[in-house]
Design a protein around this motif. Sequence first.
Motif, PDB file in Angstrom:
ATOM      1  N   GLU A 144       0.848  -1.194   0.000  1.00  0.00           N
ATOM      2  CA  GLU A 144       0.000   0.000   0.000  1.00  0.00           C
ATOM      3  C   GLU A 144       0.884   1.245   0.000  1.00  0.00           C
ATOM      4  O   GLU A 144       1.701   1.441   0.906  1.00  0.00           O
ATOM      5  CB  GLU A 144      -0.933   0.023   1.208  1.00  0.00           C
ATOM      6  CG  GLU A 144      -1.868   1.232   1.192  1.00  0.00           C
ATOM      7  CD  GLU A 144      -2.830   1.267   2.362  1.00  0.00           C
ATOM      8  OE1 GLU A 144      -3.517   2.289   2.515  1.00  0.00           O
ATOM      9  OE2 GLU A 144      -2.872   0.285   3.126  1.00  0.00           O
ATOM     10  N   GLY A 147      -2.271   5.297  -0.783  1.00  0.00           N
ATOM     11  CA  GLY A 147      -3.663   4.899  -0.930  1.00  0.00           C
ATOM     12  C   GLY A 147      -3.926   3.940  -2.072  1.00  0.00           C
ATOM     13  O   GLY A 147      -5.084   3.577  -2.323  1.00  0.00           O
ATOM     14  N   ASP A 149      -3.192   0.093  -3.716  1.00  0.00           N
ATOM     15  CA  ASP A 149      -2.677  -1.257  -3.496  1.00  0.00           C
ATOM     16  C   ASP A 149      -1.943  -1.702  -4.751  1.00  0.00           C
ATOM     17  O   ASP A 149      -2.518  -1.698  -5.850  1.00  0.00           O
ATOM     18  CB  ASP A 149      -3.813  -2.240  -3.204  1.00  0.00           C
ATOM     19  CG  ASP A 149      -4.212  -2.245  -1.740  1.00  0.00           C
ATOM     20  OD1 ASP A 149      -3.536  -1.575  -0.936  1.00  0.00           O
ATOM     21  OD2 ASP A 149      -5.209  -2.914  -1.406  1.00  0.00           O
ATOM     22  N   LYS A 176     -10.863  -0.370  -3.736  1.00  0.00           N
ATOM     23  CA  LYS A 176      -9.688   0.444  -3.461  1.00  0.00           C
ATOM     24  C   LYS A 176      -8.878   0.582  -4.739  1.00  0.00           C
ATOM     25  O   LYS A 176      -8.823  -0.357  -5.543  1.00  0.00           O
ATOM     26  CB  LYS A 176      -8.837  -0.209  -2.369  1.00  0.00           C
ATOM     27  CG  LYS A 176      -7.691   0.669  -1.883  1.00  0.00           C
ATOM     28  CD  LYS A 176      -7.015   0.025  -0.692  1.00  0.00           C
ATOM     29  CE  LYS A 176      -5.924   0.942  -0.147  1.00  0.00           C
ATOM     30  NZ  LYS A 176      -5.229   0.316   0.995  1.00  0.00           N
ATOM     31  N   SER A 177      -8.262   1.730  -4.944  1.00  0.00           N
ATOM     32  CA  SER A 177      -7.428   1.905  -6.125  1.00  0.00           C
ATOM     33  C   SER A 177      -6.322   0.864  -6.126  1.00  0.00           C
ATOM     34  O   SER A 177      -5.624   0.664  -5.129  1.00  0.00           O
ATOM     35  CB  SER A 177      -6.832   3.315  -6.142  1.00  0.00           C
ATOM     36  OG  SER A 177      -7.841   4.274  -6.355  1.00  0.00           O
ATOM     37  N   ARG A 196     -16.442   8.242  -3.836  1.00  0.00           N
ATOM     38  CA  ARG A 196     -15.163   8.594  -4.442  1.00  0.00           C
ATOM     39  C   ARG A 196     -14.971   7.824  -5.743  1.00  0.00           C
ATOM     40  O   ARG A 196     -15.818   7.026  -6.142  1.00  0.00           O
ATOM     41  CB  ARG A 196     -14.007   8.263  -3.482  1.00  0.00           C
ATOM     42  CG  ARG A 196     -13.849   6.773  -3.203  1.00  0.00           C
ATOM     43  CD  ARG A 196     -12.880   6.505  -2.072  1.00  0.00           C
ATOM     44  NE  ARG A 196     -12.524   5.100  -1.939  1.00  0.00           N
ATOM     45  CZ  ARG A 196     -13.260   4.184  -1.349  1.00  0.00           C
ATOM     46  NH1 ARG A 196     -14.438   4.528  -0.829  1.00  0.00           N
ATOM     47  NH2 ARG A 196     -12.867   2.924  -1.258  1.00  0.00           N
ATOM     48  N   GLU A 236      -1.980  10.470  -3.899  1.00  0.00           N
ATOM     49  CA  GLU A 236      -2.359  10.452  -2.490  1.00  0.00           C
ATOM     50  C   GLU A 236      -3.798   9.975  -2.386  1.00  0.00           C
ATOM     51  O   GLU A 236      -4.613  10.179  -3.282  1.00  0.00           O
ATOM     52  CB  GLU A 236      -2.222  11.835  -1.851  1.00  0.00           C
ATOM     53  CG  GLU A 236      -3.075  12.915  -2.475  1.00  0.00           C
ATOM     54  CD  GLU A 236      -2.959  14.240  -1.730  1.00  0.00           C
ATOM     55  OE1 GLU A 236      -2.433  14.236  -0.602  1.00  0.00           O
ATOM     56  OE2 GLU A 236      -3.398  15.259  -2.277  1.00  0.00           O
ATOM     57  N   ASN A 237      -4.084   9.270  -1.309  1.00  0.00           N
ATOM     58  CA  ASN A 237      -5.448   8.808  -1.025  1.00  0.00           C
ATOM     59  C   ASN A 237      -6.071   8.052  -2.195  1.00  0.00           C
ATOM     60  O   ASN A 237      -7.273   8.159  -2.452  1.00  0.00           O
ATOM     61  CB  ASN A 237      -6.329  10.003  -0.642  1.00  0.00           C
ATOM     62  CG  ASN A 237      -5.830  10.722   0.592  1.00  0.00           C
ATOM     63  OD1 ASN A 237      -5.322  10.094   1.519  1.00  0.00           O
ATOM     64  ND2 ASN A 237      -5.956  12.046   0.599  1.00  0.00           N
ATOM     65  N   GLY A 238      -5.262   7.287  -2.902  1.00  0.00           N
ATOM     66  CA  GLY A 238      -5.788   6.467  -3.995  1.00  0.00           C
ATOM     67  C   GLY A 238      -6.148   7.230  -5.249  1.00  0.00           C
ATOM     68  O   GLY A 238      -6.839   6.706  -6.112  1.00  0.00           O
TER      69      GLY A 238
END
Length: 252
Positions: A144, A147, A149, A176-177, A196, A236-238
Amino acid sequence: KRTRMSRGIKILCLGDYHAHPDYNNKRATVIGQFAAEEQPDVIVQIGDWGDIVSLNTHGTKLELEGARWKDDVAVCQDALDCLLAPIHRRKRKMPRRVITLGNHEQRINRWIAQEPRFEGTMSVDDLGFKAHGFEVFPFGREAEIAGFDFVHHLGSQTGRAASISSPANGIKSVGKSTVVGHSHIAQHIPVPYKHRTVHGLDLGCTIHRDMGHSENWSHPTAHKYRRCVWILDNAENGDADFREIRLSSLGV
């Protein structure tokens, strides 16, 4: 290379490389030169850095000779040297280096499990990742970062191959991204998810230009392959700004 207002990090993503004794590592040098210019914060290699032809279950008994294992080790280490040398020459801070091992590196562990007499005489560490400063994530274990994977392929988590573009077993189920390799196909798929957007990214590959149509594991699907690297800017943050750069544009 970084924008002044950047809050995230820059990640250079490298797909399956398949270092092989029969193919030169010029492309690793060129990718390293590109990395030296881009100055990423992180370099992620998604696995299958080595082809590991000596343990090729698709091949013949002749390909399982011990001498060929030494060739596999040598070409993987040389490719890492070629990749990192241009960055060292710039005398800048080395980026964080991460590899998520692929199914070709997993051949080594599978071989040792089948042939216990090789325990202690050969391992993934012989390929030189840790010696070259890489954080090594085992096959099937995601890394990770910002953000996202990173994992060689989603099938390594589910027990069977999974298409990242599939709503049934891809990024919608992960939520999740996610960045994967393995397929050698390049595609970026943003998917609305709850409040999102999550991103699915297939990295393509960084194999030698002559390799796809000649190797027994690749030639049936080589027409789908895309040789490229990816930059994730302001990650950042996926989320990130995505750039794809073809190896042909880099001259290899």
